[in-house]
Design a protein around this motif. Sequence first.
Motif, PDB file in Angstrom:
ATOM      1  N   ILE A 200       0.842  -1.201   0.000  1.00 30.77           N
ATOM      2  CA  ILE A 200       0.000   0.000   0.000  1.00 30.77           C
ATOM      3  C   ILE A 200       0.881   1.255   0.000  1.00 30.77           C
ATOM      4  O   ILE A 200       0.632   2.221  -0.748  1.00 30.77           O
ATOM      5  CB  ILE A 200      -0.935  -0.007   1.231  1.00 30.77           C
ATOM      6  N   ASP A 201       1.918   1.241   0.829  1.00 26.98           N
ATOM      7  CA  ASP A 201       2.826   2.394   0.894  1.00 26.98           C
ATOM      8  C   ASP A 201       3.551   2.587  -0.434  1.00 26.98           C
ATOM      9  O   ASP A 201       3.745   3.734  -0.888  1.00 26.98           O
ATOM     10  CB  ASP A 201       3.843   2.195   2.016  1.00 26.98           C
ATOM     11  N   ARG A 202       3.953   1.466  -1.050  1.00 30.25           N
ATOM     12  CA  ARG A 202       4.665   1.573  -2.339  1.00 30.25           C
ATOM     13  C   ARG A 202       3.756   2.178  -3.404  1.00 30.25           C
ATOM     14  O   ARG A 202       4.175   3.060  -4.181  1.00 30.25           O
ATOM     15  CB  ARG A 202       5.145   0.197  -2.775  1.00 30.25           C
ATOM     16  N   ILE A 203       2.490   1.722  -3.449  1.00 29.34           N
ATOM     17  CA  ILE A 203       1.547   2.260  -4.433  1.00 29.34           C
ATOM     18  C   ILE A 203       1.275   3.738  -4.150  1.00 29.34           C
ATOM     19  O   ILE A 203       1.144   4.558  -5.074  1.00 29.34           O
ATOM     20  CB  ILE A 203       0.231   1.449  -4.408  1.00 29.34           C
TER      21      ILE A 203
ATOM     22  N   GLN B  89      -5.282   4.748 -12.771  1.00 28.62           N
ATOM     23  CA  GLN B  89      -6.557   4.089 -12.468  1.00 28.62           C
ATOM     24  C   GLN B  89      -6.341   2.677 -11.942  1.00 28.62           C
ATOM     25  O   GLN B  89      -6.965   2.269 -10.964  1.00 28.62           O
ATOM     26  CB  GLN B  89      -7.438   4.058 -13.727  1.00 28.62           C
ATOM     27  N   ARG B  90      -5.446   1.947 -12.587  1.00 26.50           N
ATOM     28  CA  ARG B  90      -5.177   0.571 -12.151  1.00 26.50           C
ATOM     29  C   ARG B  90      -4.561   0.569 -10.749  1.00 26.50           C
ATOM     30  O   ARG B  90      -4.917  -0.268  -9.908  1.00 26.50           O
ATOM     31  CB  ARG B  90      -4.236  -0.117 -13.132  1.00 26.50           C
ATOM     32  N   LEU B  91      -3.647   1.519 -10.484  1.00 25.64           N
ATOM     33  CA  LEU B  91      -3.025   1.592  -9.169  1.00 25.64           C
ATOM     34  C   LEU B  91      -4.033   1.970  -8.085  1.00 25.64           C
ATOM     35  O   LEU B  91      -4.000   1.447  -6.967  1.00 25.64           O
ATOM     36  CB  LEU B  91      -1.879   2.607  -9.180  1.00 25.64           C
ATOM     37  N   LEU B  92      -4.972   2.883  -8.428  1.00 25.52           N
ATOM     38  CA  LEU B  92      -6.001   3.271  -7.469  1.00 25.52           C
ATOM     39  C   LEU B  92      -6.887   2.080  -7.110  1.00 25.52           C
ATOM     40  O   LEU B  92      -7.261   1.894  -5.950  1.00 25.52           O
ATOM     41  CB  LEU B  92      -6.854   4.414  -8.034  1.00 25.52           C
ATOM     42  N   GLU B  93      -7.242   1.282  -8.114  1.00 27.43           N
ATOM     43  CA  GLU B  93      -8.071   0.101  -7.868  1.00 27.43           C
ATOM     44  C   GLU B  93      -7.341  -0.903  -6.981  1.00 27.43           C
ATOM     45  O   GLU B  93      -7.922  -1.477  -6.054  1.00 27.43           O
ATOM     46  CB  GLU B  93      -8.452  -0.552  -9.205  1.00 27.43           C
ATOM     47  N   ARG B  94      -6.062  -1.098  -7.287  1.00 31.66           N
ATOM     48  CA  ARG B  94      -5.267  -2.029  -6.474  1.00 31.66           C
ATOM     49  C   ARG B  94      -5.105  -1.503  -5.052  1.00 31.66           C
ATOM     50  O   ARG B  94      -5.194  -2.267  -4.081  1.00 31.66           O
ATOM     51  CB  ARG B  94      -3.890  -2.228  -7.121  1.00 31.66           C
ATOM     52  N   HIS B  95      -4.881  -0.186  -4.926  1.00 37.42           N
ATOM     53  CA  HIS B  95      -4.729   0.436  -3.615  1.00 37.42           C
ATOM     54  C   HIS B  95      -5.994   0.236  -2.780  1.00 37.42           C
ATOM     55  O   HIS B  95      -5.935  -0.137  -1.592  1.00 37.42           O
ATOM     56  CB  HIS B  95      -4.431   1.935  -3.802  1.00 37.42           C
TER      57      HIS B  95
ATOM     58  N   LEU C 185       1.621   6.786  -6.758  1.00 33.49           N
ATOM     59  CA  LEU C 185       0.524   7.695  -7.119  1.00 33.49           C
ATOM     60  C   LEU C 185       0.941   9.163  -7.035  1.00 33.49           C
ATOM     61  O   LEU C 185       0.410  10.019  -7.750  1.00 33.49           O
ATOM     62  CB  LEU C 185      -0.676   7.433  -6.201  1.00 33.49           C
ATOM     63  N   LYS C 186       1.886   9.450  -6.125  1.00 38.28           N
ATOM     64  CA  LYS C 186       2.356  10.831  -5.999  1.00 38.28           C
ATOM     65  C   LYS C 186       3.030  11.322  -7.278  1.00 38.28           C
ATOM     66  O   LYS C 186       3.123  12.521  -7.522  1.00 38.28           O
ATOM     67  CB  LYS C 186       3.335  10.941  -4.830  1.00 38.28           C
ATOM     68  N   LYS C 187       3.492  10.388  -8.103  1.00 38.52           N
ATOM     69  CA  LYS C 187       4.208  10.734  -9.341  1.00 38.52           C
ATOM     70  C   LYS C 187       3.271  10.909 -10.527  1.00 38.52           C
ATOM     71  O   LYS C 187       3.720  11.124 -11.659  1.00 38.52           O
ATOM     72  CB  LYS C 187       5.235   9.640  -9.658  1.00 38.52           C
ATOM     73  N   ASN C 188       1.947  10.792 -10.256  1.00 38.20           N
ATOM     74  CA  ASN C 188       0.944  10.925 -11.314  1.00 38.20           C
ATOM     75  C   ASN C 188       1.260  10.017 -12.509  1.00 38.20           C
ATOM     76  O   ASN C 188       1.407  10.485 -13.646  1.00 38.20           O
ATOM     77  CB  ASN C 188       0.860  12.388 -11.776  1.00 38.20           C
ATOM     78  N   PRO C 189       1.344   8.696 -12.307  1.00 40.02           N
ATOM     79  CA  PRO C 189       1.738   7.774 -13.375  1.00 40.02           C
ATOM     80  C   PRO C 189       0.607   7.576 -14.383  1.00 40.02           C
ATOM     81  O   PRO C 189      -0.573   7.834 -14.087  1.00 40.02           O
ATOM     82  CB  PRO C 189       2.024   6.473 -12.617  1.00 40.02           C
ATOM     83  N   PRO C 190       0.936   7.080 -15.579  1.00 36.50           N
ATOM     84  CA  PRO C 190      -0.094   6.862 -16.610  1.00 36.50           C
ATOM     85  C   PRO C 190      -1.079   5.748 -16.228  1.00 36.50           C
ATOM     86  O   PRO C 190      -2.203   5.728 -16.719  1.00 36.50           O
ATOM     87  CB  PRO C 190       0.718   6.469 -17.858  1.00 36.50           C
ATOM     88  N   ASN C 191      -0.665   4.821 -15.410  1.00 36.93           N
ATOM     89  CA  ASN C 191      -1.552   3.712 -15.014  1.00 36.93           C
ATOM     90  C   ASN C 191      -2.226   3.995 -13.670  1.00 36.93           C
ATOM     91  O   ASN C 191      -2.442   3.094 -12.868  1.00 36.93           O
ATOM     92  CB  ASN C 191      -0.771   2.403 -14.935  1.00 36.93           C
TER      93      ASN C 191
END
Length: 654
Positions: free
Chosen positions: A101-104, A116-122, A108-114
């Motif tokens: 969770i901390d890694r994700i 949405q997928r990271l938010l769902e996983r988080h 997310l702070k870097k505003n990555p292109p993926n």
Amino acid sequence: MAFVQFSQVSLAFGNRDILKNVSVNLKTGTKAALTGANGAGKSTLIKIMAGLIEPDSGTCVAERGARIAYLPQSGLTHRGRSLMEEADTAFQFGYEIQAEIDRIGDELKKNPPNMQRLLERHSELLIKLEDSGWHRRAAAAESVLLGLGFSREDFEKRTEEFSGGWQMRIALAKALMQNPDILLLDEPTNYLDIEARTWLEQFLQNFKGAFLLVSHDRYFLDVTINEVYELFGGDLKHYPGNFTHYEKVRAVELQTLIDSYEQQQKEIQKLEDFIRRFGFKASKAAQAQERQKMLDKMVRIEIPESLKKIHFTFPAAPHAGRLVLTLDNVSKSYDGEHMVLDNFNLVVENGERLVVAGRNGAGKSTLLKIAAGVDQNFTGEIKLGAGVKIGYFSQDSAETIAGSQTIIDYIESAAPMELVPKVRDMLGAFLFRGDDVFKSLDVLSGGEKSRVALLCLLLRPVNLLLLDEPTNHLDMHSKDVLLSALKDFGGSVIFVSHDRGFIEGLATRVLELTPGQFRNFPGNYAYYLQRLADEEAGTVGEFSFGTAVPAVTVSETGTAAAAETGAQSSGQLSWEEEKRTKAERRKKEKLVQQLEAEIDRTEKQKAACESQMADPAVYTDGEKCRKVQEQISEITALLDNLNEQWEQAAEQLL
């Protein structure tokens, strides 16, 4: 819904098929037992499910992320941490989820292109962590550890300071704390006292995931599971219902097989008897060889050990008086400060089955050692009744089993002549089957030696058995055989056990010990539990087994308090009245004991005279014979009078 499904699993050891196309489906809500005869492959199947053994063939399909926790029978040790630090390692899965969770979060702070997928996983991980109870891990660890018998003082102890049994409790605690989707428990009650077993029963009843367990405790299974898998001959069959229901259904299902088995056993016996009698006679050698060929070609029928009809009886208990054991003001301390027994009093009557209950450390084993005469470092007095012969079993009894003798030779040498033909069956009942009976005593494990020591004790003519955990190394079938024999035993039994089914089947009275205190419950174990429940609720309920509530003698400091009887409803006895009543009872008890001793002495005189009648020097001499007969008649009349006095005195004590 979490699930793990095993399909068409097979495994062979050499030319023996342990598992043949076995399929099991464990899903949320499954509460199942795995049963089968010793050596059927139960532990092997559970290890395959836990991922510790690779099967020869078959598939395993599991829900993504499903967590499995596994507890083996024995062999786990812990060191290098405090108990609470070790408990925290059970929550490693939560630390790993939190790390992801901390890694994700950092990603997310870097505003990555993926994103949405990271938010769902988080979000998925946050829900999973919350559902796992990880945030409440400290409270969960404390609850589980206390439930399994650890004290708060133990929390900071180093794990290496705990004994082997407590090491397995630590392992069980860690498995339960994980709150897994699938829980696999192989003999989880082996090292638990009855209080910890009761707590575990409640835990499993409320457990939300799935569990599969192996246990030899019928009561424990009946109150925790609702389906049974049986391993038999490499095949696995499913039965809905609790364990008692499974046994009834299976017994009916296998009746034809049992009949065939018993018929084949008779045929085998006949063939073996013929070979034994005539195998070395030239005129019968050919016939003996022919029968040996028939034996060799015979396809042996096998049935589960639990369905084999094995029963044995004890040698006749020697005659004893009504009171077999009295302890007066017995006190015991190991360190001079903390009293294990404090002014302890107990009277055991002939025929009683007294179970000693209480948590570990309450003094149960100490009491049995003192009663057996093994521990003589105490204050107070112990009195054995007339003619009492004690048989004592403890886990230390295994230390006396040594030598190069085979098991069967050792047991046959200890058995009375009339039981020698039944020795093989009795050894089978105590888990020594086939070639096991030819093992030498020196190569046996501690558990095997305990079973030999227990069987050897039960073959001796005694009338007071003191048994400390007699079922520890027995399977369910062996417990049933032992329980049946103890029910038929002609003497008295004082025992300690953590097997609730065994206690309920045997106990007629309960003695509850706490350090330095004791309470006596004249009634069976169900009454004792009901009484505790009523006390906890602040009420004293009616005895729900057909009669008024029996008296309960209570000692808070070791001094017996007034019995709680129906008379209390009309007011407590005064101190003087109570003192006088107790003094009168002691006089009556003393008279009964004196009469019992006199009866025993007179019976011995009569037996000595009767033995004279078998002496040729007496029965061939008319005058001597007449005198002995007169003596016998006089002693018989005296004995009748003594017995009448004893009956009158005994009735006054009721």
